[in-house]
Design a protein around this motif. Structure first.
Motif, short mmCIF file in Angstrom:
data_model
loop_
_atom_site.label_atom_id
_atom_site.label_comp_id
_atom_site.label_asym_id
_atom_site.label_seq_id
_atom_site.Cartn_x
_atom_site.Cartn_y
_atom_site.Cartn_z
N TYR A 191 28.12 74.87 -0.84
CA TYR A 191 28.13 73.50 -1.35
C TYR A 191 28.43 73.43 -2.84
O TYR A 191 28.97 72.44 -3.33
N LEU A 192 28.09 74.47 -3.59
CA LEU A 192 28.30 74.46 -5.04
C LEU A 192 29.68 74.97 -5.44
O LEU A 192 30.01 74.97 -6.63
N TRP B 179 19.61 77.25 -9.55
CA TRP B 179 20.47 76.23 -8.94
C TRP B 179 20.69 76.52 -7.46
O TRP B 179 20.85 75.60 -6.67
N ASP B 180 20.71 77.81 -7.08
CA ASP B 180 20.84 78.16 -5.68
C ASP B 180 19.57 77.79 -4.91
O ASP B 180 19.62 77.32 -3.77
N GLU C 247 19.64 74.14 -4.40
CA GLU C 247 20.58 73.80 -3.32
C GLU C 247 19.96 74.05 -1.95
O GLU C 247 20.10 73.24 -1.03
N ASN C 248 19.24 75.16 -1.79
CA ASN C 248 18.60 75.48 -0.52
C ASN C 248 17.53 74.46 -0.17
O ASN C 248 17.39 74.03 0.98
N ILE D 291 19.65 70.42 -0.38
CA ILE D 291 20.79 70.17 0.51
C ILE D 291 20.53 70.71 1.91
O ILE D 291 20.72 70.01 2.91
N ILE E 215 23.19 66.29 -0.70
CA ILE E 215 24.21 66.45 -1.74
C ILE E 215 24.08 65.35 -2.78
O ILE E 215 24.16 65.60 -3.99
N PHE F 132 21.03 66.16 -4.83
CA PHE F 132 21.29 67.31 -5.70
C PHE F 132 22.07 66.87 -6.93
O PHE F 132 21.75 67.26 -8.07
N ASN F 133 23.10 66.06 -6.73
CA ASN F 133 23.94 65.64 -7.85
C ASN F 133 23.20 64.74 -8.84
O ASN F 133 23.61 64.63 -10.00
N PHE G 81 20.21 67.69 -10.36
CA PHE G 81 20.71 68.84 -11.12
C PHE G 81 20.91 68.55 -12.60
O PHE G 81 20.47 69.34 -13.45
#
Length: 326
Positions: free
Chosen positions: A44-45, A131-132, A135-136, A139, A164, A167-168, A171
């Motif tokens: 996704y990133l 950041w990973d 995401e886990n 997302i 998503i 996250f955006n 982040f």
């Protein structure tokens, strides 16, 4: 690490054009920015390039461009020499283990070199980059949390698209938090999502891997701070710690002098004039940012541009190369 873009093309980043005068006088060099070489179920990133695509990309560059070594690039920059046509430099940010296991063998096979920038605070920790992990949580497992009320916005999560979107929004806020607050929030959300594991495919290198890694002729090591913060949000003492400590730790563990640095995230607001001065005072000779342009004799060597490379097949990579392979 780079912020997730709205599209996958270099043109979409708003490529800026250098003056013909500057290019004709001293030529130019395109510095390419990679992060990962591996095959993920979901990326996704947009940080990873598959091994097959990576081989095709580097093989194309070798056949069509002049891939510089770090030392060749440094000498041209320091001595203000002329870049030969179609000059390219390869770089990687962060220090993922797949750089050692997947990227290095390709570079060795093709006889080329890259600079790998390492965030030392993650080395040997056997944990994912923050950041990973985010995401886990947000997302891939957002439906377990269901909702987040954070920093003035409320998000319900029931699908990957919801994740998503969340996250955006989250982040950019977390990248500006201090390390302790950032990690506390991520750990809190991980607990809510019942995530009590680290994914091996996302881990950074260990010091033992780095020691073997740096011995390859395909590898040059650079600094990338300790904790991967946005330096522009930090005080001068905090910036100095992040910039100087990572260099000292790399040099102590690897017994190599470190000449190169890259700013985490690398956008204009992620570093300051003070950041550049601290890099210079720390003994770094060159520092890289993250905006699309070519390096010329007029470029500031403490904020050099780079082109982010995505998981393009050979056909798409050839199209994208029109922006940097000149």
């Amino acid at each position: 690490m780079f912020v997730v873009p709205m599209n996958r093309t270099i043109a979409g980043f708003g490529h800026s054009v250098l003056s013909g005068f500057s290019r004709s006088l001293a030529g130019s060099c395109s510095v390419l920015l990679y992060h990962r070489v591996c095959r993920l179920d979901n990326d996704y990133l947009l940080l990873s390039v598959t091994p097959d695509n990576f081989y095709e990309q580097i093989n194309f560059l070798k056949r069509n461009c002049r891939i510089l070594t770090a030392e060749e690039f440094r000498e041209i920059i320091i001595k203000r020499k002329r870049f030969l046509p179609r000059s390219v430099l390869l770089t990687f940010d962060d220090g993922y283990a797949d750089n050692y296991y997947n990227a290095m063998p390709v570079l060795e096979t093709l006889g080329v070199q890259a600079i790998f920038f390492i965030s030392t605070g993650f080395v040997d920790k056997q944990v994912e980059f923050w950041w990973d992990k985010l995401e886990n949580i947000i997302i891939q497992n957002g439906q377990k949390i269901k909702e987040i009320n954070f920093n003035g916005f409320y998000v319900k999560m029931g699908s990957v698209k919801d994740g998503i979107d969340a996250f955006n929004k989250i982040f950019p806020v977390l990248r500006n938090l201090n390390v302790a607050d950032r990690d506390n929030l991520i750990n809190e959300w991980a607990a809510k999502a019942n995530i009590n594991y680290e994914r091996d495919a996302y881990r950074p290198m260990t010091w033992e891997e780095l020691k073997r890694f740096k011995d390859s002729s395909a590898v040059v090591i650079g600094g990338h701070t300790v904790n991967h913060p946005s330096l522009g949000t930090l005080s001068i003492p905090e910036q100095r710690f992040e910039i100087e400590s990572s260099k000292k730790e790399l040099e102590r563990h690897l017994n190599n002098r470190i000449y190169y640095f890259s700013y985490p995230f690398g956008q204009a607001y992620d570093y300051t004039k003070n950041s550049k001065e601290i890099c210079k005072d720390a003994g770094y000779e060159i520092a890289f940012a993250n905006y699309p342009d070519r390096v010329t004799i007029i470029s500031n060597r403490y904020s050099l541009p780079r082109f982010v490379i995505r998981d393009w097949n050979l056909s798409e990579f050839e199209k994208q190369s029109a922006f940097f392979c000149k």
